[in-house]
Scaffold this active site. Structure first.
Site, PDB file in Angstrom:
ATOM      1  N   GLU A  83       0.841  -1.211   0.000  1.00  0.00           N
ATOM      2  CA  GLU A  83       0.000   0.000   0.000  1.00  0.00           C
ATOM      3  C   GLU A  83       0.868   1.250   0.000  1.00  0.00           C
ATOM      4  OE1 GLU A  83      -3.409  -0.213   2.610  1.00  0.00           O
ATOM      5  OE2 GLU A  83      -3.570   1.968   2.651  1.00  0.00           O
ATOM      6  N   LYS A 278      -8.003  -1.542  10.921  1.00  0.00           N
ATOM      7  CA  LYS A 278      -7.304  -1.926   9.681  1.00  0.00           C
ATOM      8  C   LYS A 278      -6.094  -1.011   9.489  1.00  0.00           C
ATOM      9  CE  LYS A 278      -6.488  -1.910   5.038  1.00  0.00           C
ATOM     10  NZ  LYS A 278      -5.588  -1.011   4.342  1.00  0.00           N
ATOM     11  N   ASP A 294       3.963 -14.630  11.432  1.00  0.00           N
ATOM     12  CA  ASP A 294       2.715 -15.104  10.823  1.00  0.00           C
ATOM     13  C   ASP A 294       1.646 -14.011  10.951  1.00  0.00           C
ATOM     14  OD1 ASP A 294       0.289 -16.319  10.306  1.00  0.00           O
ATOM     15  OD2 ASP A 294       0.748 -18.153  11.403  1.00  0.00           O
ATOM     16  N   HIS A 391      -2.999  10.097   0.317  1.00  0.00           N
ATOM     17  CA  HIS A 391      -3.158   8.806  -0.350  1.00  0.00           C
ATOM     18  C   HIS A 391      -2.937   8.917  -1.850  1.00  0.00           C
ATOM     19  CE1 HIS A 391      -5.505   5.351   1.683  1.00  0.00           C
ATOM     20  NE2 HIS A 391      -4.317   5.498   2.170  1.00  0.00           N
TER      21      HIS A 391
END
Ligand code: MEV
Length: 436
Positions: A83, A278, A294, A391
């Protein structure tokens, strides 16, 4: 088209099959897969053997976010993520807080959990008596597994017998807690649990006071839990409200109140909480992946923790009290810095070296901070300029690459969009004009 014995084919044969079955242009498809093979055969072989049916490698960029001041020590944090805005946001947050005392982080506990799930058909008090009488057998029978871990001050902390038959008929558990020190410990825990299951079955079979039904314990499964609410770390930043003042923060009181409000919304509103968390996981996962841990386990555990009170809520919290702004987060992180990929994957070794070869506890602190920093950066943008400005600036390069912009076109576009809002259509229009 299905195929039998695929795993037995060579890599070339697998790709050949794939190309004829699935690619509209087999030659191009094969060429793309092979372009990503590493010319260092030993390295490629290492990657081939991580999983079954490897056909190529899948790259993620690894970037670094410098200037993270954590507990008075400066870290450079490696992040593996696709991202566009994540590394830039982390670096910005790190710089902002380095000027204000930095982050603090503290491991609260490191307890891991594993369970043997089984069915027992009889009176629980008889099972309980058997367990209490022979509890030491579970430790003795696993000594060959735990010895090494014990040398490192780890091992089995405790084993409990739990009656779960109110949830499901005849359902009981051995619920065990572990200290796996610097390893994530999944294999260690699962090996111990499978031995516990064997010991339990043997004890029941030999118990003369048990009926035939009671002797016949049915093991359903033995597996660690990725829900580790006691493998917890707290990350925090704090400063007087007026110290929040910055080039872009002219009214720190208003800024702090709005920020706290945004966190409170995530505490009470699940739709927002999921996106808020998130954002935290953008920072957490990037370092978890870079350090060979993991990320699915970390994700599952973190989200379960976010719902521990019966409603999915924010992992982070914020307050303004007596003129002090505080922003913090508790997050469960079961991590390892030895074992697993850590000693195998060359990039993981490099990532751990960049971090100064931390032990598991220090890595928990670093990763919690990366999550909090990411959350800070997101909320900072959301409550001020809006998220799209930053962004889309970062996304500009993706759009330019999508349209195969040349280096000159890229330079011109970057200059142009310094003062213009980046939109997909805007970039396309700009390129079209440039190419006329
Ligand atoms: C995007 O990857 C993450 C954010 O949506 C997080 C947030 O909304 O807090 C920006």
């Amino acid at each position: 088209m299905s195929i039998n014995g695929f795993s037995k084919l060579s890599k070339e044969e697998k790709i050949e099959w794939l190309a004829t079955q699935h690619f509209s242009n087999p030659e191009d498809g094969i060429a793309t897969l092979k372009k990503y093979w590493n010319s260092d055969l030993q390295l490629q072989n290492l990657h081939d053997e991580f999983i079954e049916n490897t056909i190529s490698n899948y790259y993620l960029p690894i970037g670094i976010a410098p200037n993270f001041l954590i507990n008075g020590k400066t870290y450079t944090i490696p992040m593996a993520i696709e991202e566009s805005s994540v590394v830039a946001a982390a670096s910005k947050a790190a710089k902002f807080w380095a000027k204000r005392g930095g982050f603090t982080a503290q491991v609260i506990d490191t307890e891991k959990i594993g369970q043997v799930h089984f069915n027992f058909y009889g009176a629980f008090n008889k099972l309980e008596l058997l367990f209490d009488t022979y509890k030491s057998r579970f430790f003795e029978d696993t000594l060959h597994i735990t010895q090494n871990m014990q040398k490192r001050s780890g091992g089995i902390i405790d084993i409990q017998l739990l009656n779960q038959s109110h949830k499901l008929p005849n359902y009981y558990q051995l619920h065990a807690t572990f200290n796996t020190v610097d390893s994530m410990g999944a294999n260690f825990i699962n090996t111990c649990l499978e031995q516990f299951a064997k010991t339990l079955v043997a004890l029941a079979e030999q118990e003369t006071s048990f009926t035939e039904e009671e002797k016949n314990i049915q093991i359903i499964m033995s597996i660690l839990s990725n829900y580790v609410p006691n493998c917890l770390v707290r990350a925090k930043v704090s400063c007087p409200v007026e110290d929040l003042a910055d080039k872009k923060i002219s009214n720190p009181q208003e800024y702090a109140e709005k920020f706290v409000n945004a966190v409170k919304i995530a505490e009470v509103e699940t739709y927002r909480a999921v996106t808020h968390n998130k954002g935290i996981m953008n920072g957490v996962d990037a370092v978890v992946i870079a350090t060979g841990n993991d990320f699915r386990a970390i994700e599952a555990g973190a989200h379960a923790y976010a719902a521990k009170n019966g409603m999915y809520s924010s992992l982070s919290h914020a307050s303004v009290e007596n003129g002090i702004f505080t922003f913090w987060m508790d997050i469960p992180l079961a991590l390892g810095t030895v074992g697993g990929l850590t000693s195998l994957h060359p990039m993981v070794k490099i990532a751990l070296e960049i971090l100064g070869k931390p032990n598991a506890k220090e890595l928990m602190e670093i990763i919690a901070v990366a999550g909090l920093a990411q959350n800070f950066a997101a909320l900072n943008s959301l409550t001020t300029t809006g998220i799209q400005q930053g962004h889309m600036k970062m996304h500009l390069m993706n759009i330019l690459n999508q349209f195969e912009a040349t280096e000159t076109e890229k330079k011109k576009a970057i200059k142009h969009f310094e003062t213009e809002t980046v939109t997909h259509a805007g970039v396309v229009r700009f390129l079209e004009n440039l190419r006329k």
